[in-house]
Enzyme design. Structure first.
Site, PDB file in Angstrom:
ATOM      1  N   ARG A  60      12.286 -16.371 -29.523  1.00 37.28           N
ATOM      2  CA  ARG A  60      12.721 -17.622 -27.573  1.00 37.28           C
ATOM      3  C   ARG A  60      12.235 -16.372 -26.765  1.00 37.28           C
ATOM      4  O   ARG A  60      11.917 -16.555 -25.840  1.00 37.28           O
ATOM      5  CB  ARG A  60      13.177 -18.110 -27.969  1.00 37.28           C
ATOM      6  CG  ARG A  60      13.252 -19.481 -27.096  1.00 37.28           C
ATOM      7  CD  ARG A  60      15.303 -20.014 -27.209  1.00 37.28           C
ATOM      8  NE  ARG A  60      14.766 -21.437 -25.932  1.00 37.28           N
ATOM      9  CZ  ARG A  60      15.442 -21.142 -25.045  1.00 37.28           C
ATOM     10  NH1 ARG A  60      16.038 -19.745 -24.756  1.00 37.28           N
ATOM     11  NH2 ARG A  60      15.134 -22.008 -24.250  1.00 37.28           N
ATOM     12  N   ASP A 115      -7.613  10.666  -1.698  1.00 34.43           N
ATOM     13  CA  ASP A 115      -9.734  10.836  -1.619  1.00 34.43           C
ATOM     14  C   ASP A 115      -9.566  10.934  -2.740  1.00 34.43           C
ATOM     15  O   ASP A 115     -10.738  11.032  -3.501  1.00 34.43           O
ATOM     16  CB  ASP A 115      -9.683  12.069  -0.591  1.00 34.43           C
ATOM     17  CG  ASP A 115      -8.690  12.988  -1.432  1.00 34.43           C
ATOM     18  OD1 ASP A 115      -7.960  12.905  -1.628  1.00 34.43           O
ATOM     19  OD2 ASP A 115      -8.350  13.863  -0.510  1.00 34.43           O
ATOM     20  N   THR A 133      -9.318  17.575   8.466  1.00 33.91           N
ATOM     21  CA  THR A 133      -9.437  18.407  10.363  1.00 33.91           C
ATOM     22  C   THR A 133     -10.592  17.294  11.205  1.00 33.91           C
ATOM     23  O   THR A 133     -10.177  16.695  12.368  1.00 33.91           O
ATOM     24  CB  THR A 133     -11.022  19.438   9.732  1.00 33.91           C
ATOM     25  OG1 THR A 133     -10.695  20.019   9.096  1.00 33.91           O
ATOM     26  CG2 THR A 133     -11.583  20.068  10.711  1.00 33.91           C
TER      27      THR A 133
END
Length: 722
Positions: free
Chosen positions: A321, A517, A417
């Site tokens: 169950r 990235d 940058t």
């Protein structure tokens, strides 16, 4: 009142069907009651609450000082399958009048009972918003079908565990309408301290019973296999009689088969046996103390695998169950439970033990989260649910806007940058690109991102580009589910614990996706590059640092803490150079642009870098490109450094091949073309023969970070949204 678009109190109807669901709903009801400035509470009681055989448990709701607005007698006696169906039908007949009278803004429904299915069906058909508590869980019985049916009817979902949340997402529910709150009953469990627990134990089990020297038994019928349920219950009682410990037995739920289970109890004389106390109901605050101080609990109730773990009490879970639920180490499963000896052996193994407390199902703060979630519900939003179906390959619905406009995404690339924003079309064409220096502070950076995105969105209108959303690529570790940068790279300052999704979504009124990235580069290859159509591949980015992404069975792997594919920090040497991550010998410490710049400076300082045909202006910093140029012009030391760097990268790829066995490895970034031949040589020399046939290629994508950010948006548009 919190900002949610409503200018009045939220009318909340809480409907409770039995003792178990009230234990989960009561903490929420108390929370709602403490905030009358925000909520109006109506309580509807139905089901076994109103049945004398099951303790007339509606009285405990009254004792908790809740006004019961409506009592609905909905149980058709018989305790068989037909009676359950008739009970659902009776509830469906009675509920419309109640809901028409109460006119709730939202109905709160709990769990997986047939009564709850009737409640959810009625509310859905009457265009009443539904908040479902404890959706997404898996038990392994017919309850799953009912629970998941309620999920499909519900507009909002509160779940207890991360896996339940993932189940709901897999069922195509809107992630923004799912709250991972924990189990509401844990708020009471984890704060329950009763120094007088012995008086509770004596009241229910007798004056001569000691702490940890009794058993709590709670077993329900499995409605898809009633005959086996009855047999298992009979064996359980025989084992308990033989074990000869004082036992508190609670009557089963009013499901098909429960009447037969009660007959078994009476046939064995359990109600008059000196070692047993058979009861219809125990108030939840007292039940907490009873299970917290029991020698063990036995049966197949969800309480055993959920709530009891908070105390570390041993549990014997019988049958199937609860077979699909997450459990702590305190639970011993007896899935067959087909002999008395097997159950008796489990009792001997578990009784009297003490396990570490488990908080799988909650941390005690569910109710505040749920109340905040309720306050955020905007009644002005469309009632119609949205289902987020998986991508359908090359199958985008067409309307006149699709034909006349270019479906596009705003892509954002946050580098060390530069900060770049681009409009990217469905075909991967960069329609327009904006570039600025990345500011050093959080406030300036967020402000510039918003400014550039607003400007790009306005330009998109002029270019006849329909912006579908915003995708963001950033360095560091990201929680893509929440759109939060958890930890950034050292190159991006003031960029930890940053919520990127909220400010952009609030400003642009568009959905926003965020990922790191490396993952974005992998997604770019999957949609636009050499990974298109590939089931399993790995992308390695060679730039200032080393990153990557892993695609397995067409899906991006994030990992349990969003730290998967930190491929630059695979260690390839025990005594290698120091890495920016704090370790040493990582691929990044050898093969990244930073590593090559470090080695180039060393050579330059020793007057060993420049060869004939080279010069470095005084105002120009020595970098990786100078090292590469020197190697091309015959500098043996520069060639050796590049060979070492490429070998380190190649060893990392070999480790990936031996771990993931992808069919394709894509090298991306400015250094990829300088490394590929060395990497292939290392694979031939070091890899197992069975993985040497892997394809290793250089990416042909110019802007993988931007294209990957865009792909998160553009992939979403191929889903059916209803």
């Amino acid at each position: 009142m919190e900002k949610n678009g409503n200018n009045r109190k939220l009318r909340v109807c809480v409907a409770t069907c039995n003792r178990a669901d009230y234990s989960k709903l009561a903490p929420i009801m108390f929370g709602i009651k403490t905030e009358p400035a925000f909520f109006e509470l109506d309580v509807v009681v139905l089901g076994s609450h109103l049945i004398d055989d099951y303790g007339n448990t509606y009285r405990m709701i009254e004792q908790d000082d809740f006004d019961i607005n409506t009592r609905l007698h909905t149980i058709v006696r018989g305790e068989d399958e037909a009676a359950m169906v008739e009970s659902v039908g009776l509830a469906l007949v009675k509920l419309p009048d109640v809901l028409n009278r109460l006119k709730p803004d939202i109905m709160i429904v709990h769990g997986d009972r047939f009564d709850a299915l009737a409640l959810a069906t009625s509310a859905a058909l009457m265009n009443i918003r539904i908040l479902h508590i404890e959706g997404g869980e898996v038990s392994g019985t017919i309850d799953d079908s009912i629970r998941h049916a309620i999920t499909k009817l519900a507009h909002y979902h509160v779940c207890c565990t991360r896996s339940a949340e993932q189940h709901l997402i897999s069922m195509c529910e809107d992630h923004d309408r799912i709250l991972l709150a924990g189990c509401p009953s844990y708020d009471k469990l984890l704060s329950a301290k009763n120094k007088d627990y012995m008086s509770i134990i004596r009241m229910w089990l007798g004056d001569d019973v000691k702490c940890k020297d009794y058993i709590v038994a709670l077993q329900h019928p499995v409605t898809t296999d009633i005959k086996h349920s009855i047999k298992m219950f009979e064996l359980t009682l025989d084992a308990l009689i033989s074990f000869n410990k004082r036992t508190l037995v609670l009557f089963p739920n009013i499901d098909a088969g429960s009447k037969e289970m009660v007959r078994v109890m009476r046939k064995k004389g359990i109600e008059h046996h000196p070692n047993f106390r058979a009861v219809k109901h125990v108030p939840f605050d007292q039940f907490i103390q009873l299970v917290a101080h029991a020698g063990c609990m036995i049966g197949n109730s969800s309480c055993g695998v959920r709530e009891v773990g908070a105390f570390g009490t041993p549990v014997i879970n019988l049958g199937t169950r609860q077979i699909g639920r997450e459990t702590g180490e305190n639970v011993l499963h007896v899935r067959d439970a087909d002999t008395q000896d097997k159950i008796l052996q489990a009792l001997h193994l578990q009784f009297g033990k003490q396990y570490p407390c488990s908080k799988i199902y909650g941390d005690g703060n569910a109710v505040p989260r749920i109340l905040k979630f309720l306050k955020s519900i905007d009644l002005q939003e469309p009632l119609q649910k949205k289902f987020c179906f998986p991508p359908v390959k090359e199958n985008i619905s067409q309307d006149i806007d699709h034909i006349l406009e270019t479906l596009s995404a705003l892509a954002v690339d946050l580098g060390g940058t530069n900060l770049r924003v681009a409009i990217v079309s469905m075909k991967g064409e960069i329609v327009k690109k904006y570039t600025q220096f990345n500011p050093k502070t959080y406030e300036e950076r967020i402000s510039l991102i918003l400014q550039m995105c607003v400007e790009a969105a306005a330009e998109a209108v002029k270019l006849n580009c329909r912006i579908l959303g915003v995708g963001i690529s950033t360095g560091g570790r990201v929680n893509p589910q929440e759109g939060v940068v958890l930890h950034s790279t050292k190159l991006i300052q003031e960029w930890n614990s940053v919520d990127l999704r909220t400010p952009l979504s609030d400003t642009l009124h568009l959905p926003v996706w965020v990922d790191n990235d490396g993952n974005c580069a992998a997604m770019a290859e999957r949609k636009f590059g050499q990974g298109k159509g590939q089931e399993n591949f790995v992308t390695l980015i060679t730039g200032t640092g080393i990153g990557g992404g892993i695609i397995h069975q067409h899906e991006l792997i994030h990992g349990s803490s969003f730290c998967a594919a930190e491929l630059g920090h695979l260690v390839v040497s025990l005594d290698g150079p120091d890495c920016s991550c704090g370790s040493h010998g990582c691929i990044e410490a050898y093969a990244s642009g930073m590593a090559l710049q470090r080695e180039a400076k060393k050579l330059h300082d020793e007057d060993l870098l420049l060869v004939e045909g080279m010069s470095v202006p005084k105002d120009e910093a020595v970098g990786a490109l100078h090292l590469i140029q020197a190697a091309k012009l015959g500098n043996v030391k520069a060639q050796s450094i590049l060979r070492t760097a490429g070998t380190a990268l190649g060893l990392g790829v070999v480790n990936i091949l031996h771990t993931m066995n992808p069919s394709l490895v894509i090298l991306s970034g400015v250094l990829a073309s300088h490394y590929i031949h060395i990497v292939k040589d290392v694979i031939r020399q070091q890899a197992l023969s069975s993985v040497q046939d892997v394809d290793v290629v250089v990416s042909d994508l110019v802007d993988p970070a931007l294209l990957g950010a865009a792909s998160m948006v553009l992939d979403y548009t191929t889903r059916r949204i209803h």
